[in-house]
Every structure is written in structure tokens, then in C-alpha cells.
Design a protein around this motif. Structure first.
Motif, PDB file in Angstrom:
ATOM      1  N   ALA A  23       0.855  -1.195   0.000  1.00 15.14           N
ATOM      2  CA  ALA A  23       0.000   0.000   0.000  1.00 15.14           C
ATOM      3  C   ALA A  23       0.884   1.236   0.000  1.00 15.14           C
ATOM      4  O   ALA A  23       1.886   1.294   0.725  1.00 15.14           O
ATOM      5  N   LEU A  24       0.510   2.206  -0.809  1.00 18.72           N
ATOM      6  CA  LEU A  24       1.321   3.417  -0.977  1.00 18.72           C
ATOM      7  C   LEU A  24       0.482   4.655  -0.713  1.00 18.72           C
ATOM      8  O   LEU A  24      -0.556   4.855  -1.326  1.00 18.72           O
ATOM      9  N   HIS A  25       0.960   5.481   0.221  1.00 19.20           N
ATOM     10  CA  HIS A  25       0.330   6.791   0.424  1.00 19.20           C
ATOM     11  C   HIS A  25       1.224   7.812  -0.243  1.00 19.20           C
ATOM     12  O   HIS A  25       2.261   8.213   0.304  1.00 19.20           O
ATOM     13  N   LEU A  26       0.836   8.210  -1.431  1.00 16.98           N
ATOM     14  CA  LEU A  26       1.614   9.151  -2.234  1.00 16.98           C
ATOM     15  C   LEU A  26       1.120  10.556  -1.932  1.00 16.98           C
ATOM     16  O   LEU A  26       0.153  11.024  -2.512  1.00 16.98           O
ATOM     17  N   ARG A  27       1.782  11.224  -1.002  1.00 17.08           N
ATOM     18  CA  ARG A  27       1.335  12.562  -0.562  1.00 17.08           C
ATOM     19  C   ARG A  27       1.776  13.593  -1.582  1.00 17.08           C
ATOM     20  O   ARG A  27       2.762  14.318  -1.402  1.00 17.08           O
ATOM     21  N   PHE A  28       1.007  13.655  -2.692  1.00 17.71           N
ATOM     22  CA  PHE A  28       1.353  14.585  -3.771  1.00 17.71           C
ATOM     23  C   PHE A  28       0.098  15.291  -4.261  1.00 17.71           C
ATOM     24  O   PHE A  28      -0.115  15.468  -5.445  1.00 17.71           O
ATOM     25  N   GLU A  29      -0.758  15.681  -3.307  1.00 11.21           N
ATOM     26  CA  GLU A  29      -1.935  16.454  -3.648  1.00 11.21           C
ATOM     27  C   GLU A  29      -1.533  17.916  -3.846  1.00 11.21           C
ATOM     28  O   GLU A  29      -0.457  18.345  -3.414  1.00 11.21           O
ATOM     29  N   ILE A  30      -2.402  18.681  -4.471  1.00 12.72           N
ATOM     30  CA  ILE A  30      -2.049  20.057  -4.831  1.00 12.72           C
ATOM     31  C   ILE A  30      -1.791  20.923  -3.591  1.00 12.72           C
ATOM     32  O   ILE A  30      -0.945  21.818  -3.621  1.00 12.72           O
ATOM     33  N   ASP A  31      -2.483  20.653  -2.476  1.00  8.86           N
ATOM     34  CA  ASP A  31      -2.240  21.464  -1.281  1.00  8.86           C
ATOM     35  C   ASP A  31      -0.825  21.258  -0.756  1.00  8.86           C
ATOM     36  O   ASP A  31      -0.141  22.202  -0.370  1.00  8.86           O
ATOM     37  N   MET A  32      -0.393  20.009  -0.763  1.00  4.36           N
ATOM     38  CA  MET A  32       0.961  19.693  -0.305  1.00  4.36           C
ATOM     39  C   MET A  32       2.002  20.290  -1.254  1.00  4.36           C
ATOM     40  O   MET A  32       3.006  20.876  -0.823  1.00  4.36           O
ATOM     41  N   VAL A  33       1.756  20.147  -2.539  1.00  3.72           N
ATOM     42  CA  VAL A  33       2.684  20.638  -3.558  1.00  3.72           C
ATOM     43  C   VAL A  33       2.804  22.161  -3.480  1.00  3.72           C
ATOM     44  O   VAL A  33       3.911  22.719  -3.501  1.00  3.72           O
ATOM     45  N   ALA A  34       1.664  22.847  -3.376  1.00  3.69           N
ATOM     46  CA  ALA A  34       1.671  24.306  -3.341  1.00  3.69           C
ATOM     47  C   ALA A  34       2.314  24.840  -2.068  1.00  3.69           C
ATOM     48  O   ALA A  34       3.080  25.806  -2.103  1.00  3.69           O
ATOM     49  N   HIS A  35       2.023  24.220  -0.948  1.00  6.67           N
ATOM     50  CA  HIS A  35       2.535  24.706   0.327  1.00  6.67           C
ATOM     51  C   HIS A  35       4.038  24.497   0.458  1.00  6.67           C
ATOM     52  O   HIS A  35       4.711  25.220   1.205  1.00  6.67           O
ATOM     53  N   SER A  36       4.583  23.532  -0.265  1.00  4.92           N
ATOM     54  CA  SER A  36       6.009  23.215  -0.135  1.00  4.92           C
ATOM     55  C   SER A  36       6.920  24.283  -0.731  1.00  4.92           C
ATOM     56  O   SER A  36       8.098  24.367  -0.369  1.00  4.92           O
ATOM     57  N   LEU A  37       6.403  25.082  -1.679  1.00  3.06           N
ATOM     58  CA  LEU A  37       7.190  26.099  -2.401  1.00  3.06           C
ATOM     59  C   LEU A  37       8.301  25.478  -3.249  1.00  3.06           C
ATOM     60  O   LEU A  37       9.263  26.142  -3.620  1.00  3.06           O
ATOM     61  N   CYS A  38       8.156  24.203  -3.570  1.00  2.00           N
ATOM     62  CA  CYS A  38       9.140  23.511  -4.404  1.00  2.00           C
ATOM     63  C   CYS A  38       8.710  23.561  -5.863  1.00  2.00           C
ATOM     64  O   CYS A  38       7.593  23.980  -6.191  1.00  2.00           O
ATOM     65  N   GLU A  39       9.597  23.126  -6.736  1.00  2.00           N
ATOM     66  CA  GLU A  39       9.296  23.034  -8.163  1.00  2.00           C
ATOM     67  C   GLU A  39       9.379  21.575  -8.599  1.00  2.00           C
ATOM     68  O   GLU A  39      10.199  20.812  -8.089  1.00  2.00           O
ATOM     69  N   PHE A  40       8.530  21.220  -9.581  1.00  2.00           N
ATOM     70  CA  PHE A  40       8.390  19.819  -9.953  1.00  2.00           C
ATOM     71  C   PHE A  40       8.480  19.584 -11.458  1.00  2.00           C
ATOM     72  O   PHE A  40       7.918  18.626 -11.978  1.00  2.00           O
ATOM     73  N   GLY A  41       9.170  20.477 -12.148  1.00  2.00           N
ATOM     74  CA  GLY A  41       9.441  20.254 -13.563  1.00  2.00           C
ATOM     75  C   GLY A  41       8.410  20.791 -14.525  1.00  2.00           C
ATOM     76  O   GLY A  41       8.527  20.571 -15.735  1.00  2.00           O
ATOM     77  N   GLY A  42       7.396  21.501 -14.033  1.00  2.00           N
ATOM     78  CA  GLY A  42       6.337  21.994 -14.904  1.00  2.00           C
ATOM     79  C   GLY A  42       6.579  23.368 -15.490  1.00  2.00           C
ATOM     80  O   GLY A  42       5.725  23.881 -16.220  1.00  2.00           O
TER      81      GLY A  42
END
Length: 622
Positions: free
Chosen positions: A393-412
Motif C-alpha cells: 500500500a502506498l500513500h503518495l502525498r502529492f496532492e495540490i495542497d501539499m505541492v503548493a505549500h512546499s514552495l518547491c518546483e516539480f518540472g512543470g
């Protein structure tokens, strides 16, 4: 010149070089110009004597030399052709992975189980289907993904690494559950009534409930059955009785505190806000100590007979807390909160389908799904039980709230930056303003510090490096992945047996839960907790914390959990353009193994995540 009526008036004269080009077939279609005209010469006559003279003009020695040259070229192309063909296949696999694309929206997605082939990878058309989206993106890990694909192909006929599906340390099995033990008298609850309206999702609500139980005992008050605050984010109207069994909750905790379903009638008409009995999270410090409640809240109870906590997220400290109150929190979380039958039934169905309908009783099944736990078929040998299919089982914490709050970049690129900034303006306005007024760490710095969510392609690389084969069945919790299906293309390409509750259940089976996010999250909790291995990508996630803690409490040291150290992984991933696969594999395995150390709960950390402490569990090895 016009053609003659003679049958042999014009004949092409072909020399040795032209014979080599046309007759030997040594040049590939791409190398030979099929539309190139051949030189034509006119022979003076078509008589047999002229043909004979032309034939004898070429000596036998010249013919032998030409034949030798032709044979040598054949052998050379034969030697070179096969390696070139292999190289072309490898290059094609690399190119397909390189072309994986990303879509730009975080909409809910539904997965279908992809038919897998143990020795081949999906054809380009399948990758194109997975990769459709508004914002194409080339992953920065194309080189490593190609190496991972090659490694997975080689894993087919190799044994799995030792301890792949188990905890590596035997000492973990010496910790046993004991939070059910009590050594105090029940509270009469005569100090007044405590109401709680918990906010957030199901995981935040669960923590709030257990904290409220502890505060009710601390203040010798009666707890009114908790309610849940409606959230515009979660959009779920579910209340306590829609998720948890009310009667079991009340009866199990009766030896500890008094619980009622509603306020007495004489108190229901009170304007709690007007009399000062409404207490929000703004009125209580985060991680407040018991002394705060004894000093401020008990006074309100004595004066107004009722206090209503609204929110109550993380409003009770982990330490210092009296031993018995800490044990009560554990007892509430691991024993008193039991899912209602309809959730247990659908959870059991999901577990059974992830186990490919092989009848097997999991270690945690009775605690999660109660009477719906499927026991082993009578007469089935232990060997057969051990060989039943496993799932991760995998909990892939990559929802938009997590992504936006991190202030990181992901290649887009620029479009991704604009999209995430717009989301922050709406949902995290304080953070958005902070980015404009203060110089914050760069995305590269955040990533090197392990503060960025793991991308799906990074997760796929971790699983491949640990040794999980291509045929591994994976349950993905949540499914609201930022970027949708195409963001998951690398993961689903390497691991096509990936499923969610949406793909495992028919429309009619999932329809009763469709508009209740908390009930859907309860399904994920059950399937993840019961899995043979649970992998998280963010150890700080409330969901991952509760699942991993439950597995520790009831797992007997047999339920493996993968908690990647993102800072260590960032140091490995930054070398993605140069590191060799064997070195990458060794470093990832070492980093993951180091997170599996068995230790007691650190001071100040949550008992829900770290139940290995004397308040919750007993260490029989001492």
C-alpha cells in the motif's frame, strides 16, 4: 533514341559495383536510394557473340576478388547488425520513458489495472494514453527510469531481497499492546459537559476525539459524543455515527469517562458564545499542557456547566502528560474507535480483492473489519497460506495542497509556477504574501533539505531500487494526485498492477460512499493498515502517522513500513545524471533500512504515531 522492334534492342549493362549494390542486399533500405536510376549503356548489337564477348571481358580473377570483398562485407554487417539492434531496443525504451508527460490538473482520477507483461514494457501508445495532458513535461529522471526498467526486467527470474516484505529487526516483536489495561476508577463526570466539534479530515478528527477523551477525564467532566465540523475543502457532512460505532465507543470507555449523546435539555438552549463557553483553537495554545486546562477551562465548566471546543486540532501536548491519561489516549485510538459495519464490509472487500481473492486472514484484519475478516479455508496448509499473494500500500502525498505549500518546483516550468501561486493566493494567503515580502529558500535548497514532497517518479525509483518486482500489486491511497494520470505515468509504467478503491469497486459498490470523503478515507485507512507493506512518501502526514502507528501497535513486529528519509534521498537523486544503478540501489536500500530502527517513543512525539512506550505497549524483552 526510339526503341527498336528487336527483342534485344536495348539492355542495361551492369558492372560489378552495381551487382554489389543490388544483389547482395547488404545496404539497408535507409542506406540505399531506391529511386536512383541505374546507368544504362547501349550495346552495338544483341547477337550472341556480342554478349559472349562482354562476358569474357571480365577475367575470372576479378570475379573472385569481387566475391571475396562481397563475403567480407556480409560478415562485417552480420557482426555489427545484432548489437545495433539491441542498442536500438534499449534506446527506444529510454525514449519512451523520456517522453512521459504531465497534465496540469489535480482532479480526481480513476485507475484501471493495466495488463502486465513480465518481460516487456508498455508500448508507446499506452504511454501516450497515460501521458495526455495540457502541460507536457519531460521528467528529469529519464536516465534513471530507463535503468530501473532494465533492472525490473532482470528481476523476473531472481529471488527477492531478504526482508523485502518483513521488518528486519526481531526486537520489534517484543513490544505487545497493553493500553487496554486499567488501574483506576471510572470518572463520575460531575464537573460539567465538554462538547467537541472537530475540524479537518478524518485523521485530524480522530486525533481530536482522543485528545478530548483525555481532557474530559482530566477535568472530571462528561463528554458529549463528538461532532464534526463541515469543511468547504472536504465537503463531507458525515458525523461520528456515520464513521464510528457509537455504542462501542461509549461502552468501551465507560470505565474511564462518562459519555452521553447530547446535552441535557436544560443546557441545550444556552447561548454558549454569549456566556463565554465557546472555545476555539485561537483561544488554546497549540500543544497545550494539562495545566492550561486546569487553570482556564475548569473555571468555565464550574461557572457555566458546559464548554464547547470548536476545532481542537493538536490542542493537547504529547508531553508532559500523566501516565494514565497518556494510556487513555492510546486506549481510545487503538480500541474504542471502531468503524461502522458498512465501512468494515467494504474495507474487507477491498482487502480481499487486493489479495486477488485468495482467502487469508491478515494479522490486523480482526481489528480493522471485525466480523468481516476472512479466515483461512479449513484444511489449507500453512505453506499455502504463506505463499498467498502479497500487496504493498502506498500513500503518495502529492496532492495540490501539499505541492503548493512546499514552495518547491516539480518540472512543470512557468505554467506550473503560475498555477501553484494562484492556489496559494486562495488557500494559503499568508504564505503567498510571505513569498513577496521575504526572501525564502530556493526550491533547490528546499529539495536538498528534504522539504519537498517525493514525486511519483521518485517513488517508483525507490520501489524499484528496493527490489519490488514489476508484478507487485500496489494499492494507492487517495488518488487526488497533482497532475492526474500523466503525473503517475512513470509509476504506472514500471508498476502496472496499481489500483485504487475506484478501480477495485464497481460503480454500484462505491456509490453509497461517493459524496463522503471521510468514509472514503476510512477505506484507505483499512486497506493500507492491512497491507503486507505500507510505504509512505511523507512521514509527517497525519494519515501515514496513524496507519504506521496502528501497524506497530497490532503488528507484532511483522508489519513492514517504509519511511523514506527525504533529505538522504535528495542527496542521492541529485546525482541522477551520473550515478550508476547499482550504486543508486545500494544507497537507497541503506537509507530506507536506517529508518526501520526499533526505538521507544521520543519525548514530545505523538503516541498515535509512536506507540512503543510503556503507556501504550509493554516490552516483553526487558
Amino acid at each position: 533514341m526510339p526503341h527498336s522492334n528487336s527483342s534485344c534492342s536495348e539492355t542495361p549493362s551492369i558492372d560489378g559495383e552495381q551487382l554489389r549494390r543490388l544483389g547482395t542486399g547488404l545496404r539497408s533500405p535507409s542506406q540505399t536510394n531506391l529511386f536512383e536510376p541505374l546507368p544504362r549503356t547501349r550495346s552495338p548489337s544483341c547477337s550472341s557473340s556480342s554478349l559472349s564477348n562482354g562476358y569474357h571481358a571480365t577475367s575470372s580473377g576479378q570475379r573472385r576478388t569481387a566475391n571475396k570483398k562481397q563475403f567480407a562485407r556480409c560478415r562485417l554487417w552480420t557482426k555489427l547488425g545484432f548489437p545495433l539492434l539491441i542498442a536500438a531496443v534499449v534506446l527506444a525504451n529510454w525514449w519512451m520513458l523520456y517522453r512521459i508527460q504531465d497534465s496540469g490538473h489535480a482532479s480526481g482520477i480513476k485507475f484501471k489495472l493495466i495488463k502486465a507483461n513480465a518481460s516487456t514494457f508498455p508500448i508507446r501508445e499506452e504511454l501516450i494514453k497515460l501521458g495526455k495532458g495540457k502541460r507536457p513535461q519531460k521528467t528529469i529522471y529519464a536516465r534513471l527510469l530507463a535503468k530501473a526498467a532494465h533492472a525490473l526486467a532482470e528481476l523476473n527470474n531472481k529471488p527477492e531481497p531478504k526482508d523485502l516484505w518483513a521488518e528486519p529487526y526481531a526486537i520489534a516483536s517484543t513490544w505487545k499492546p497493553c493500553a487496554e489495561q486499567r488501574d483506576w476508577k471510572p470518572s463520575d463526570g460531575n464537573a460539567g459537559y465538554i462538547m467537541v466539534t472537530a475540524n479537518g479530515g478524518i485523521n485530524q478528527q480522530r486525533v481530536a476525539i482522543c485528545n478530548a477523551v483525555a481532557v474530559a477525564r482530566l477535568l472530571n467532566s462528561t463528554l458529549v459524543l463528538p461532532k464534526f465540523l463541515y469543511s468547504s475543502v472536504w465537503r463531507d457532512v458525515s458525523q461520528f455515527g456515520d464513521i464510528y460505532q457509537e455504542e462501542h465507543f461509549i461502552s468501551y470507555l465507560r470505565p474511564d469517562i462518562r459519555i452521553v449523546k447530547e446535552l441535557p435539555k436544560e443546557l441545550q438552549s444556552l447561548d454558549l458564545e454569549a456566556i463565554g463557553s465557546l472555545v476555539t483553537d485561537e483561544n488554546i495554545p497549540k500543544e497545550a499542557k494539562p495545566s492550561f486546562y486546569l487553570k482556564h477551562i475548569l473555571h468555565i465548566l464550574n461557572h457555566n456547566r458546559v464548554v464547547h471546543f470548536v476545532g481542537f486540532g493538536n490542542r493537547l501536548a504529547s508531553d508532559p502528560l500523566p501516565f494514565r491519561l497518556q494510556r487513555l489516549r492510546c486506549r481510545c485510538n487503538f480500541h474504542a474507535l471502531r468503524f461502522v459495519p458498512k465501512i468494515q464490509e467494504i474495507g474487507a472487500l477491498l482487502i480481499r480483492r487486493m489479495r486477488q481473492n485468495v482467502t487469508r486472514l491478515g494479522r490486523l484484519d480482526p481489528h480493522l473489519v471485525g466480523p468481516y475478516a476472512t479466515s483461512t479455508i479449513r484444511g489449507q496448509s500453512n505453506r499455502a497460506v504463506k505463499s498467498t499473494p502479497k500487496y504493498l500500500a502506498l500513500h503518495l502525498r502529492f496532492e495540490i495542497d501539499m505541492v503548493a505549500h512546499s514552495l518547491c518546483e516539480f518540472g512543470g516550468g512557468e505554467e506550473e509556477r503560475r498555477e501553484l501561486e494562484a492556489y496559494r493566493q486562495i488557500h494559503f494567503p499568508a504564505l503567498a504574501d510571505l513569498t513577496k515580502t521575504k526572501k525564502l529558500p530556493s526550491p533547490a535548497t528546499l529539495r536538498s533539505e528534504g522539504l519537498c514532497p517525493l514525486m511519483p517518479e521518485e517513488t517508483a525509483l525507490v520501489l524499484a531500487s528496493l527490489g519490488y518486482k514489476r508484478q507487485t500489486h500496489i494499492y494507492l491511497a487517495g488518488a487526488h494526485i497533482y497532475g492526474g494520470k500523466s503525473r503517475l505515468a512513470a509509476l504506472t509504467t514500471l508498476y502496472p498492477y496499481l489500483a485504487t478503491k475506484e478501480s477495485l469497486l464497481s460503480p454500484s459498490e462505491i456509490q453509497p460512499f461517493a459524496n463522503f470523503s471521510s468514509q472514503l478515507a476510512a477505506m484507505d485507512f483499512i486497506v493500507c493498515t492491512a497491507s503486507d507493506v505500507f510505504a509512505m512518501t511523507d512521514s509527517g502526514s497525519q494519515f501515514s502517522s496513524l496507519v504506521s502507528g496502528y501497524r506497530v501497535y497490532y503488528g507484532g513486529g511483522k508489519m513492514a513500513t517504509i519511511r523514506p528519509n527525504k533529505r538522504r534521498l535528495a542527496d542521492i537523486f541529485v546525482k541522477n545524471n551520473t550515478i550508476q544503478w547499482k550504486a543508486f540501489e545500494d544507497r537507497v536500500r541503506k537509507a530506507v533500512r536506517q529508518t526501520k530502527r526499533v526505538f521507544s517513543r521520543p519525548l514530545g512525539r505523538s503516541v498515535y504515531r509512536y506507540p512503543r512506550c510503556r503507556e501504550c505497549m509493554c516490552n516483553t524483552g526487558n
